[in-house]
Design a protein around this motif. Structure first.
Motif, PDB file in Angstrom:
ATOM      1  N   CYS A  94       0.838  -1.194   0.000  1.00 34.37           N
ATOM      2  CA  CYS A  94       0.000   0.000   0.000  1.00 34.37           C
ATOM      3  C   CYS A  94       0.877   1.250   0.000  1.00 34.37           C
ATOM      4  O   CYS A  94       1.793   1.378   0.802  1.00 34.37           O
ATOM      5  CB  CYS A  94      -0.920   0.007   1.212  1.00 34.37           C
ATOM      6  N   ARG A  95       0.560   2.162  -0.901  1.00 32.36           N
ATOM      7  CA  ARG A  95       1.307   3.415  -1.005  1.00 32.36           C
ATOM      8  C   ARG A  95       0.392   4.623  -0.798  1.00 32.36           C
ATOM      9  O   ARG A  95       0.736   5.729  -1.184  1.00 32.36           O
ATOM     10  CB  ARG A  95       2.007   3.480  -2.367  1.00 32.36           C
ATOM     11  N   ALA A  96      -0.766   4.393  -0.215  1.00 31.39           N
ATOM     12  CA  ALA A  96      -1.670   5.515   0.040  1.00 31.39           C
ATOM     13  C   ALA A  96      -1.239   6.254   1.306  1.00 31.39           C
ATOM     14  O   ALA A  96      -0.317   5.841   2.000  1.00 31.39           O
ATOM     15  CB  ALA A  96      -3.105   5.007   0.138  1.00 31.39           C
ATOM     16  N   GLU A  97      -1.939   7.358   1.597  1.00 33.62           N
ATOM     17  CA  GLU A  97      -1.502   8.326   2.607  1.00 33.62           C
ATOM     18  C   GLU A  97      -1.167   7.754   3.981  1.00 33.62           C
ATOM     19  O   GLU A  97      -0.092   8.020   4.509  1.00 33.62           O
ATOM     20  CB  GLU A  97      -2.575   9.397   2.773  1.00 33.62           C
ATOM     21  N   ALA A  98      -2.095   7.007   4.560  1.00 33.40           N
ATOM     22  CA  ALA A  98      -1.861   6.515   5.926  1.00 33.40           C
ATOM     23  C   ALA A  98      -0.619   5.629   5.966  1.00 33.40           C
ATOM     24  O   ALA A  98       0.190   5.719   6.895  1.00 33.40           O
ATOM     25  CB  ALA A  98      -3.084   5.758   6.434  1.00 33.40           C
ATOM     26  N   CYS A  99      -0.466   4.807   4.953  1.00 34.03           N
ATOM     27  CA  CYS A  99       0.707   3.938   4.905  1.00 34.03           C
ATOM     28  C   CYS A  99       1.971   4.745   4.618  1.00 34.03           C
ATOM     29  O   CYS A  99       3.031   4.464   5.183  1.00 34.03           O
ATOM     30  CB  CYS A  99       0.499   2.824   3.886  1.00 34.03           C
ATOM     31  N   GLN A 100       1.826   5.758   3.771  1.00 29.46           N
ATOM     32  CA  GLN A 100       2.985   6.628   3.509  1.00 29.46           C
ATOM     33  C   GLN A 100       3.478   7.263   4.791  1.00 29.46           C
ATOM     34  O   GLN A 100       4.679   7.359   5.034  1.00 29.46           O
ATOM     35  CB  GLN A 100       2.608   7.732   2.523  1.00 29.46           C
ATOM     36  N   SER A 101       2.547   7.700   5.634  1.00 33.20           N
ATOM     37  CA  SER A 101       2.951   8.370   6.877  1.00 33.20           C
ATOM     38  C   SER A 101       3.604   7.402   7.856  1.00 33.20           C
ATOM     39  O   SER A 101       4.204   7.826   8.835  1.00 33.20           O
ATOM     40  CB  SER A 101       1.757   9.071   7.524  1.00 33.20           C
ATOM     41  N   CYS A 102       3.500   6.124   7.571  1.00 33.53           N
ATOM     42  CA  CYS A 102       4.121   5.112   8.442  1.00 33.53           C
ATOM     43  C   CYS A 102       5.259   4.380   7.737  1.00 33.53           C
ATOM     44  O   CYS A 102       5.625   3.270   8.133  1.00 33.53           O
ATOM     45  CB  CYS A 102       3.068   4.116   8.908  1.00 33.53           C
ATOM     46  N   GLY A 103       5.775   4.981   6.681  1.00 36.55           N
ATOM     47  CA  GLY A 103       6.989   4.434   6.069  1.00 36.55           C
ATOM     48  C   GLY A 103       6.815   3.545   4.861  1.00 36.55           C
ATOM     49  O   GLY A 103       7.735   2.815   4.489  1.00 36.55           O
ATOM     50  N   TRP A 128       8.295   0.281   0.089  1.00 33.44           N
ATOM     51  CA  TRP A 128       8.162   0.026  -1.347  1.00 33.44           C
ATOM     52  C   TRP A 128       9.538  -0.095  -2.004  1.00 33.44           C
ATOM     53  O   TRP A 128       9.775  -1.005  -2.813  1.00 33.44           O
ATOM     54  CB  TRP A 128       7.345   1.143  -2.009  1.00 33.44           C
ATOM     55  N   GLU A 129      10.435   0.819  -1.663  1.00 34.40           N
ATOM     56  CA  GLU A 129      11.799   0.766  -2.221  1.00 34.40           C
ATOM     57  C   GLU A 129      12.472  -0.551  -1.840  1.00 34.40           C
ATOM     58  O   GLU A 129      13.092  -1.208  -2.677  1.00 34.40           O
ATOM     59  CB  GLU A 129      12.637   1.948  -1.703  1.00 34.40           C
ATOM     60  N   HIS A 130      12.344  -0.906  -0.583  1.00 35.59           N
ATOM     61  CA  HIS A 130      12.922  -2.165  -0.094  1.00 35.59           C
ATOM     62  C   HIS A 130      12.307  -3.357  -0.843  1.00 35.59           C
ATOM     63  O   HIS A 130      13.021  -4.231  -1.328  1.00 35.59           O
ATOM     64  CB  HIS A 130      12.664  -2.287   1.410  1.00 35.59           C
ATOM     65  N   PRO A 143       1.922  -1.694  -6.614  1.00 35.81           N
ATOM     66  CA  PRO A 143       1.442  -0.725  -5.629  1.00 35.81           C
ATOM     67  C   PRO A 143      -0.065  -0.865  -5.500  1.00 35.81           C
ATOM     68  O   PRO A 143      -0.736  -1.308  -6.433  1.00 35.81           O
ATOM     69  CB  PRO A 143       1.808   0.619  -6.270  1.00 35.81           C
ATOM     70  N   VAL A 144      -0.580  -0.524  -4.342  1.00 33.97           N
ATOM     71  CA  VAL A 144      -2.024  -0.521  -4.154  1.00 33.97           C
ATOM     72  C   VAL A 144      -2.336   0.713  -3.312  1.00 33.97           C
ATOM     73  O   VAL A 144      -1.472   1.193  -2.575  1.00 33.97           O
ATOM     74  CB  VAL A 144      -2.495  -1.852  -3.511  1.00 33.97           C
ATOM     75  N   TYR A 145      -3.528   1.246  -3.467  1.00 34.78           N
ATOM     76  CA  TYR A 145      -3.846   2.499  -2.798  1.00 34.78           C
ATOM     77  C   TYR A 145      -5.006   2.312  -1.837  1.00 34.78           C
ATOM     78  O   TYR A 145      -6.131   2.610  -2.155  1.00 34.78           O
ATOM     79  CB  TYR A 145      -4.062   3.599  -3.844  1.00 34.78           C
ATOM     80  N   CYS A 146      -4.667   1.791  -0.710  1.00 34.14           N
ATOM     81  CA  CYS A 146      -5.482   1.522   0.474  1.00 34.14           C
ATOM     82  C   CYS A 146      -6.062   0.113   0.448  1.00 34.14           C
ATOM     83  O   CYS A 146      -6.819  -0.263  -0.445  1.00 34.14           O
ATOM     84  CB  CYS A 146      -6.590   2.547   0.710  1.00 34.14           C
ATOM     85  N   LEU A 147      -5.682  -0.617   1.452  1.00 38.22           N
ATOM     86  CA  LEU A 147      -6.176  -1.979   1.649  1.00 38.22           C
ATOM     87  C   LEU A 147      -7.193  -2.030   2.783  1.00 38.22           C
ATOM     88  O   LEU A 147      -7.628  -3.106   3.183  1.00 38.22           O
ATOM     89  CB  LEU A 147      -5.000  -2.922   1.965  1.00 38.22           C
ATOM     90  N   GLY A 148      -7.537  -0.859   3.300  1.00 40.60           N
ATOM     91  CA  GLY A 148      -8.497  -0.809   4.406  1.00 40.60           C
ATOM     92  C   GLY A 148      -7.873  -1.146   5.756  1.00 40.60           C
ATOM     93  O   GLY A 148      -8.584  -1.441   6.708  1.00 40.60           O
TER      94      GLY A 148
END
Ligand code: FES
Length: 160
Positions: free
Chosen positions: A91-100, A105-107, A121-126
């Motif tokens: 997940c690369r959406a906002e909440a996940c972005q704010s947690c690294g 994703w790079e790793h 990539p996926v944008y929110c898995l809930g």
């Protein structure tokens, strides 16, 4: 990520796949806003949307091939080629972005290279409350660190 490319033409649909697409079109093409449900049904059944069925979808819905192609390529969810091995979604959406999740994703991109997996990539898995989140095949994983990701990938390899 697999999107429509020249390589997608190497994966033409089989007669069985075309029959499955035809059944989906017969069931859904008269519905309002049918394009997305049709694409979801096809991907659910075939695992991807073969490039050569775009024309069938366009004709059934009386829209242009470019419109169908545009929707397929706009949404990261849709695949134009069969997945290679297990599907791993980060997940690369906002909440996940704010947690690294960007670092994750790079790793993951480095670790998945050369392995028998399709990294997407996926944008929110809930699972925002337990970010960063990853889905491997049908299973969700919460609070995924690079170390945990490596462990999950190793388990996937062992299970194969
Ligand atoms: S933003 Fe990642 S699970 Fe919702």
């Amino acid at each position: 990520m697999n999107k429509t490319t020249g390589a997608a033409r190497n994966h033409p649909s089989s007669p069985e796949q075309r029959a499955a697409v035809r059944a989906v079109l017969d069931a859904r093409s008269q519905q309002a806003g049918a394009l997305l449900p049709i694409l979801h049904d096809i991907q659910d059944q075939l695992g991807y949307i073969p490039a050569d069925v775009v024309v069938d979808i366009a004709e059934a819905l009386n829209v242009s091939r470019a419109e169908v192609h545009g929707v397929i390529t706009y949404y990261h969810h849709f695949r134009s080629e069969p997945a290679r091995g297990a599907v791993v979604q980060v997940c690369r959406a906002e909440a996940c972005q704010s947690c690294g999740s960007e670092a994750l994703w790079e790793h993951a991109s480095k670790k998945a290279a050369g392995q028998n997996v399709t990294l997407e990539p996926v944008y929110c898995l809930g699972l925002c409350a337990t970010a960063p989140a990853v889905q491997i095949q049908d299973k969700f994983h919460a609070r995924v660190t690079p170390t945990k990701f490596d462990r999950l990938l190793a388990q996937l390899k062992e299970a194969a």
